[in-house]
Design an enzyme around this catalytic site. Structure first.
Site, PDB file in Angstrom:
ATOM      1  N   GLY A  72     121.172 -36.825  11.383  1.00  0.00           N
ATOM      2  CA  GLY A  72     119.913 -37.560  11.336  1.00  0.00           C
ATOM      3  C   GLY A  72     119.088 -37.112  10.149  1.00  0.00           C
ATOM      4  O   GLY A  72     118.462 -36.053  10.190  1.00  0.00           O
ATOM      5  N   GLY A  79     116.524 -38.865   8.511  1.00  0.00           N
ATOM      6  CA  GLY A  79     115.367 -39.735   8.300  1.00  0.00           C
ATOM      7  C   GLY A  79     114.202 -38.957   7.710  1.00  0.00           C
ATOM      8  O   GLY A  79     114.379 -37.947   7.016  1.00  0.00           O
ATOM      9  N   MET A 114     111.913 -36.982   9.048  1.00  0.00           N
ATOM     10  CA  MET A 114     111.860 -35.574   9.462  1.00  0.00           C
ATOM     11  C   MET A 114     113.131 -34.845   9.070  1.00  0.00           C
ATOM     12  O   MET A 114     113.104 -33.793   8.419  1.00  0.00           O
ATOM     13  CB  MET A 114     111.650 -35.487  10.977  1.00  0.00           C
ATOM     14  N   ASP A 138     124.391 -39.071   8.495  1.00  0.00           N
ATOM     15  CA  ASP A 138     123.438 -40.102   8.879  1.00  0.00           C
ATOM     16  C   ASP A 138     124.184 -41.429   8.825  1.00  0.00           C
ATOM     17  O   ASP A 138     125.172 -41.579   8.098  1.00  0.00           O
ATOM     18  CB  ASP A 138     122.242 -40.121   7.906  1.00  0.00           C
ATOM     19  N   ASN A 156     112.647 -35.419  20.145  1.00  0.00           N
ATOM     20  CA  ASN A 156     111.605 -35.386  21.181  1.00  0.00           C
ATOM     21  C   ASN A 156     112.174 -35.733  22.551  1.00  0.00           C
ATOM     22  O   ASN A 156     111.642 -36.566  23.277  1.00  0.00           O
ATOM     23  CB  ASN A 156     110.474 -36.351  20.824  1.00  0.00           C
ATOM     24  N   GLY A 164     105.676 -33.087  11.107  1.00  0.00           N
ATOM     25  CA  GLY A 164     105.691 -34.422  10.533  1.00  0.00           C
ATOM     26  C   GLY A 164     106.206 -34.440   9.100  1.00  0.00           C
ATOM     27  O   GLY A 164     107.007 -33.600   8.685  1.00  0.00           O
ATOM     28  N   LYS A 219     106.632 -28.603  23.591  1.00  0.00           N
ATOM     29  CA  LYS A 219     106.294 -29.650  22.631  1.00  0.00           C
ATOM     30  C   LYS A 219     105.662 -30.842  23.332  1.00  0.00           C
ATOM     31  O   LYS A 219     104.771 -31.512  22.782  1.00  0.00           O
ATOM     32  CB  LYS A 219     107.558 -30.083  21.868  1.00  0.00           C
ATOM     33  N   HIS A 236     102.121 -29.907  23.839  1.00  0.00           N
ATOM     34  CA  HIS A 236     101.516 -29.960  22.503  1.00  0.00           C
ATOM     35  C   HIS A 236     101.131 -31.399  22.156  1.00  0.00           C
ATOM     36  O   HIS A 236     100.012 -31.670  21.695  1.00  0.00           O
ATOM     37  CB  HIS A 236     102.520 -29.401  21.493  1.00  0.00           C
ATOM     38  N   ASN A 237     102.044 -32.342  22.388  1.00  0.00           N
ATOM     39  CA  ASN A 237     101.764 -33.730  22.030  1.00  0.00           C
ATOM     40  C   ASN A 237     100.738 -34.361  22.966  1.00  0.00           C
ATOM     41  O   ASN A 237      99.979 -35.238  22.552  1.00  0.00           O
ATOM     42  CB  ASN A 237     103.054 -34.541  22.023  1.00  0.00           C
ATOM     43  N   GLU A 268      97.584 -33.343  21.558  1.00  0.00           N
ATOM     44  CA  GLU A 268      97.390 -34.129  20.336  1.00  0.00           C
ATOM     45  C   GLU A 268      96.820 -35.508  20.654  1.00  0.00           C
ATOM     46  O   GLU A 268      95.930 -35.998  19.951  1.00  0.00           O
ATOM     47  CB  GLU A 268      98.743 -34.254  19.632  1.00  0.00           C
TER      48      GLU A 268
END
Length: 310
Positions: A7, A9, A11, A30, A86, A114, A174, A177-178, A181
């Protein structure tokens, strides 16, 4: 050390570059031919020397589940899979059981940073056994931000990285955390709207920028809001539609399951749902009730335009 990274992308691609800058070798795969070093997962595994570490950075849910399952059929005992997406922490526990049966280690890594992580570093919250985490520690050290120093010049422990607990603990951390956020962004957004709504304030972007130094509400999110207002002072180029990626919902679900009150995070989650309604059914009912009990005017829908609450 070597790392296989699946992956590449926004990130994943930046993470690969930061890891390489840290002196490590990254073999990337990828679906986009222009980004990858190998053409398939078997080729990626073949390119790595045992014991292998393969980091998965693909969308959560079925894409991650399918990738982990395929890796389980390709890797060997002593290898380690890291899920840095995630994923929900309950998925991690299923993946761990599946891979452990084959002698393959599993780590869940919550990653925050990010698109700015390439330069600033990534905050990492990981779950797994101590032995598996130790195998991947050089990669974690390459990704994390530089450790801050105390007054004597010694590095302060803990900043930017934590081994939070067993498998699932990283993504659970996480998730929380989000959720926080969500609430912080909602508070900044509401403050911005009130400033913009009154004639008294003549420089809304300037007020928000003034909060970035010396105040108790300064944060990186606030810095990003200042940046957004510099690019578009009235935010005229974007709509007020806010998506949610799952972690906010899961945080509220866990609050309910563990009897932990989360009124602020829950409200910020529901505010995102409201943002997706061009013509809110709730507000239709509110307007109708106001008309019924108080004779308040309602705005009829005309020319297929959305009704606005009275």
């Amino acid at each position: 050390m070597q790392l296989g990274l699946i992956g590449l992308g926004k990130m994943g691609g930046n993470m690969a570059e930061r890891i390489r800058r840290g002196g490590h070798e990254v073999v990337g795969f990828d679906h986009h031919p222009g980004k990858r070093n190998v053409d398939s997962l078997p080729a990626l595994v073949e390119a790595l020397a045992a014991p292998r570490v393969v980091w998965v950075m693909v969308p959560s849910g079925e894409p991650t589940r399918a990738t982990v399952k395929e890796l389980g059929d390709l890797l060997s005992p002593g290898d380690v899979v890291v899920d840095g997406g995630n994923s929900k922490f309950t998925d991690d526990q299923v993946h761990d059981v599946m891979l452990r049966e084959k002698g393959i280690g599993y780590i869940d890594a919550g990653v925050s940073g990010g698109v700015w992580g390439l330069e600033n570093g990534y905050a990492l919250m990981v779950g797994g056994s101590k032995d598996d985490v130790a195998k991947v520690q050089p990669i974690f050290d390459a990704l994390r931000p530089p450790a801050p120093q105390d007054e004597s010049g010694q590095e302060m422990p803990g900043a930017g990285f934590v081994h939070a607990g067993p498998v699932g603990a990283g993504h659970f951390s996480k998730m929380v955390h989000n959720g926080i956020e969500y609430a912080m962004m909602q508070a900044y957004g509401e403050g911005y709207e009130l400033l913009a709504a009154v004639d008294l304030i003549e420089d809304v972007p300037g007020v928000i920028a003034s909060w970035t130094q010396g105040t108790v509400i300064r944060s990186w999110l606030l810095d990003l809001l200042v940046r957004a207002l510099q690019e578009d002072p009235d935010l005229e180029q974007i709509t007020g539609y806010a998506e949610d990626s799952g972690e906010g919902r899961w945080t509220v679900e866990q609050g309910i399951e563990n009897a932990v009150p989360m009124p602020t995070i829950a409200a910020s989650l529901f505010a995102r749902f409201v943002s997706r309604q061009d013509d809110s059914p709730t507000m239709k009912a509110v307007a109708a009730l106001r008309q019924q009990f108080g004779g308040h005017a309602v705005h009829a829908v005309q020319a297929q335009e959305a009704e606005k609450p009275a």
